[in-house]
Every structure is written in structure tokens, then in C-alpha cells.
Design a protein around this motif. Structure first.
Motif, mmCIF file in Angstrom:
data_model
loop_
_atom_site.group_PDB
_atom_site.id
_atom_site.type_symbol
_atom_site.label_atom_id
_atom_site.label_comp_id
_atom_site.label_asym_id
_atom_site.label_seq_id
_atom_site.Cartn_x
_atom_site.Cartn_y
_atom_site.Cartn_z
ATOM 1 N N ASN A 98 0.909 -1.345 0.116
ATOM 2 C CA ASN A 98 -0.064 -0.107 0.037
ATOM 3 C C ASN A 98 0.966 1.256 0.139
ATOM 4 O O ASN A 98 1.756 1.113 0.660
ATOM 5 N N THR A 123 -2.725 -6.835 -3.457
ATOM 6 C CA THR A 123 -2.262 -8.068 -2.465
ATOM 7 C C THR A 123 -2.239 -9.133 -3.479
ATOM 8 O O THR A 123 -2.462 -9.464 -4.460
ATOM 9 N N LEU A 142 -16.061 -8.640 11.778
ATOM 10 C CA LEU A 142 -16.907 -8.355 10.374
ATOM 11 C C LEU A 142 -18.006 -7.356 10.724
ATOM 12 O O LEU A 142 -18.829 -7.593 11.866
ATOM 13 N N LYS A 157 -21.339 -5.216 8.753
ATOM 14 C CA LYS A 157 -21.914 -4.629 7.648
ATOM 15 C C LYS A 157 -22.416 -3.128 7.840
ATOM 16 O O LYS A 157 -23.060 -3.071 8.914
ATOM 17 N N VAL A 203 -10.300 -5.404 5.243
ATOM 18 C CA VAL A 203 -10.661 -5.569 3.964
ATOM 19 C C VAL A 203 -11.847 -4.980 3.890
ATOM 20 O O VAL A 203 -12.910 -5.398 4.744
ATOM 21 N N ASN A 256 -15.301 -4.221 1.440
ATOM 22 C CA ASN A 256 -15.795 -4.674 0.092
ATOM 23 C C ASN A 256 -17.333 -3.900 -0.028
ATOM 24 O O ASN A 256 -18.037 -4.083 0.968
ATOM 25 N N CYS A 257 -17.564 -3.765 -0.988
ATOM 26 C CA CYS A 257 -19.196 -3.736 -1.200
ATOM 27 C C CYS A 257 -19.734 -4.596 -2.216
ATOM 28 O O CYS A 257 -18.942 -5.125 -3.039
ATOM 29 N N THR A 286 -7.872 -3.021 0.574
ATOM 30 C CA THR A 286 -7.244 -3.878 1.437
ATOM 31 C C THR A 286 -6.320 -3.002 2.195
ATOM 32 O O THR A 286 -5.364 -2.581 1.550
ATOM 33 N N ALA A 290 -18.974 -3.942 3.584
ATOM 34 C CA ALA A 290 -18.659 -4.798 4.766
ATOM 35 C C ALA A 290 -17.084 -4.319 5.085
ATOM 36 O O ALA A 290 -16.350 -4.055 4.071
ATOM 37 N N VAL A 291 -16.679 -4.352 6.296
ATOM 38 C CA VAL A 291 -15.389 -3.994 6.821
ATOM 39 C C VAL A 291 -15.023 -5.346 7.509
ATOM 40 O O VAL A 291 -15.462 -5.811 8.651
ATOM 41 N N LYS A 292 -14.019 -6.039 7.122
ATOM 42 C CA LYS A 292 -13.386 -7.173 8.158
ATOM 43 C C LYS A 292 -12.028 -6.942 8.607
ATOM 44 O O LYS A 292 -11.158 -6.323 7.550
ATOM 45 N N VAL A 348 -8.904 -8.449 10.292
ATOM 46 C CA VAL A 348 -8.198 -9.795 10.701
ATOM 47 C C VAL A 348 -6.814 -9.782 11.404
ATOM 48 O O VAL A 348 -6.009 -8.963 10.550
ATOM 49 N N ILE A 399 -14.110 -11.229 1.160
ATOM 50 C CA ILE A 399 -14.350 -11.634 2.385
ATOM 51 C C ILE A 399 -14.951 -13.118 2.343
ATOM 52 O O ILE A 399 -15.887 -13.219 1.456
ATOM 53 N N MET A 405 -18.288 -13.587 -0.015
ATOM 54 C CA MET A 405 -19.279 -12.642 0.178
ATOM 55 C C MET A 405 -19.178 -11.969 -1.093
ATOM 56 O O MET A 405 -18.551 -11.066 -1.420
ATOM 57 N N GLN A 428 -23.211 -9.984 -8.223
ATOM 58 C CA GLN A 428 -21.915 -9.644 -8.458
ATOM 59 C C GLN A 428 -21.146 -11.157 -9.060
ATOM 60 O O GLN A 428 -21.453 -12.156 -8.480
#
Lengths: 137, 137, 137
Positions: free
Chosen positions: A40, A100, B4, B6, B38, B40-41, B100, B130-132, B134, C102, C109, C114
Motif C-alpha cells: 500500500n 495484494t 466483521l 456490515k 478488507v 468490500n461493497c 485492503t 462490509a469491513v473485515k 483480521v 471476504i 461474500m 456480483q
């Protein structure tokens, strides 16, 4: 254990910097055999892309095409800084500021022509990017 | 432990939504000190990008440029829905639907100008992303 | 345990390949319930994007628009190969060669529309992409 490295570079105006060796070195230093590698940059007028590392003149083509797609016009709404900066923000958002990679066998999985390129969409500037290598659990 | 979340939002037509604070909050809530984040939409006419959060008018420039690059023409082959939808699919694919980030010191590594933006390429719509987070193994 | 799969495909000139089922199958085979899924191709004239899988003619639109944005001109600086190759490098860099999804509840997901598409920006060629599924620590 995961490994995080920040790498500095000095760019020229709209320069393309092949950072493939720096990425490979970070993966080797991490000692990770199987895992992920996240690269990044923390700038809004720069980007990180994957393209062929063979053809240096192809890198100029990339910047030339970006200039054609998003010209350095004087009529952006953008309030601050310069038109270069306004165009650079859009180029950076489109090119993306991170990638990534999969790590396997102790190496980043890159195709035989694939290189990791740091793209300066403004510059010249002092820049940095981070390489994080995470082993599988 | 991973985390996780949403997050829902309501968009206007071609709106740009700064979701940086929501992302930062999710990372804080996760309690993760070192790891990955991560975002993602799950839509095909929206995107997630990184750009400067300072300049709201620069966000309008981004949508304006996307409109110039991929005009809402009536001659797309696209069979379903509207021309907005056809153009939106292409914009979404180009802008990307996820990013990411590296997490370090309990925070997402973002540059001083970098924000996370949810881009509506159609709308108005009910949307989510969503936001994950890790942790490192 | 993490799971890594390489998938081969044969492309036609500028073909769009819906690989959503291959990705879903790899996630199922991995047995991972909660985690991440990284999809990368190792080529410099191909890409991996997310777009609607419903509309096959919309995939043609995507390639058509990419051709308009980055025409197969004869005046690229690019030293090697063909003008198709030169344009393909730029398209690949812009579309991106990888995405991260994810994984939750044993599935990637993805929104209801999609799909994951392998984009050939040159071709016809023998191609491959990798799917890695990593469980949460």
C-alpha cells in the motif's frame, strides 16, 4: 510472524518506479513461506499497479494514457493545490493505491512478466509505501 | 479474533460518501492491533476507492471524470435495466469494489490525506459495504 | 488450513470469462468458514474484475469501452510485441489483476449480481489464475 516494512523513494514528475525487487526482498526477509503480501502507498496522487517490468517505454505509455484520460485541465472544481493535484487524485483513485499478492514457496506469486510499479501522478516528491507479509495461520 | 461489520447507507444519484470514520471505528471496535482490514461493497454499480477526504469538490470531479470516460450512452449492448446501469457496471469494475488496508498499532494505515470513499455510480439506492478486520496469526 | 488452487483457461481474443463458479468451488473445497479469498492472475494483458454476471452483452460493453479508452494505436512507445500488447498492458494495470473477497459462513461474500470475471485484453491465449483461501487465525 508477520512482517511490516516501509520503503521510501524520491520520485520525479510523473515517474514510474519499478519496486519489484524491494517487494521480493521484503517477502524474503519476512521468512514467510505461505501467506499474503499487501502493498500500500499512503498518498492520494500516487498509485501501485502491476504491469510488465520488461518495457520501460511501456511505463511512459501508461502515464501518457493516464494524461489523455484525465487531462490536467484548469477547470476542476477541486479547491486546493494545483490542477496537477486534482488530476492526480483521480488517477490515483483509478489506478489504486494497493495490491495484494499471494505468497507461496517463500515467494510472492508474480507472473514471468509481472512487476510491481509505484506510479507518481504528481511529483517530484518524497514518497513511501508499505509492504506487509502475513503468514497463513 | 477477526471482526466483521456490515454498514448500511442511503445514497443520492452519483453520490460520494466519505466512510473513513466508519472504517476507523470498525478497526477500533475489532481490537486488532496488527493485521489486515478488507473493505468490500456487494454492488455492481458502486465502488470503494481511496482518495483525499479534504476536498469535497474533488469528489464531484471524480464522478464528472468517470462520466466523461464512460458516458451514459443509449447504445450499450447491455440488455437489462437502464443506460445508467450499463455505464455504472463499467465504472464499478474500473474503480473496484474493494480495498485492503494494513492495520498497525491498532489503526488502519492511511496517509494524512487518504480517505475511504463509497462511490455511487447509479442511485439513489440503499447500499451496504462490509469491513473485515483480521489479526495477524 | 489455507488452500491454494491454480485454474487454467483458454481465452479467445478480448474474451470475458465468468469464473464465479470456479471461485465458489475453491472456497467450498477449502473448508474455510471465516476468512479471506484472494484471486490473482499472473499475466500483464489480462485482468480480474467484479461485475454483474447476468448480462453477457454487458461484458462486451466493458471490453468495448476499454478499447475506446485505451485504443489499439500504433504509436505507443512500447518496444516489444504488438500494439495489442501495449494497449493490453495499460488495460490490465487499470482493471487490476486481483481482488480480495471476504469469506463468511463458508462462502465468498458476493452481492446477488456480483460475478468474478477474467478479462482477456489480448488473446487468444492459455491463461491461469490462482485462488487462495485463508482461514481466520
Amino acid at each position: 510472524m508477520s512482517y511490516l516494512k516501509k520503503i521510501k523513494l524520491r520520485t520525479e514528475y510523473q515517474g514510474m518506479h519499478d519496486v519489484t525487487e524491494e517487494v521480493k526482498k521484503a517477502v524474503a526477509e519476512s521468512g514467510v513461506q505461505e501467506g499474503l503480501c499487501v502493498i500500500n502507498c499512503t498518498h492520494t496522487t500516487a498509485g501501485i499497479i502491476i504491469t510488465s517490468f520488461w518495457d520501460k517505454r511501456g511505463h511512459v505509455d501508461f502515464q501518457d494514457e493516464m494524461d489523455k484520460l484525465i487531462p490536467m485541465r484548469y477547470d476542476y472544481l477541486h479547491d486546493y493545490d494545483t490542477p496537477t493535484d486534482a488530476a492526480g487524485h483521480i488517477k490515483s483513485a483509478l489506478a489504486g493505491t494497493g495490491i495484494t499478492l499471494i505468497v507461496t514457496g517463500g515467494k510472492a506469486m508474480l507472473g514471468s512478466s509481472q512487476g510491481v510499479l509505484f506510479c507518481e501522478f504528481d511529483g517530484p516528491r518524497d514518497r513511501q509505501f508499505a509492504v506487509k507479509v502475513v503468514p497463513d495461520p
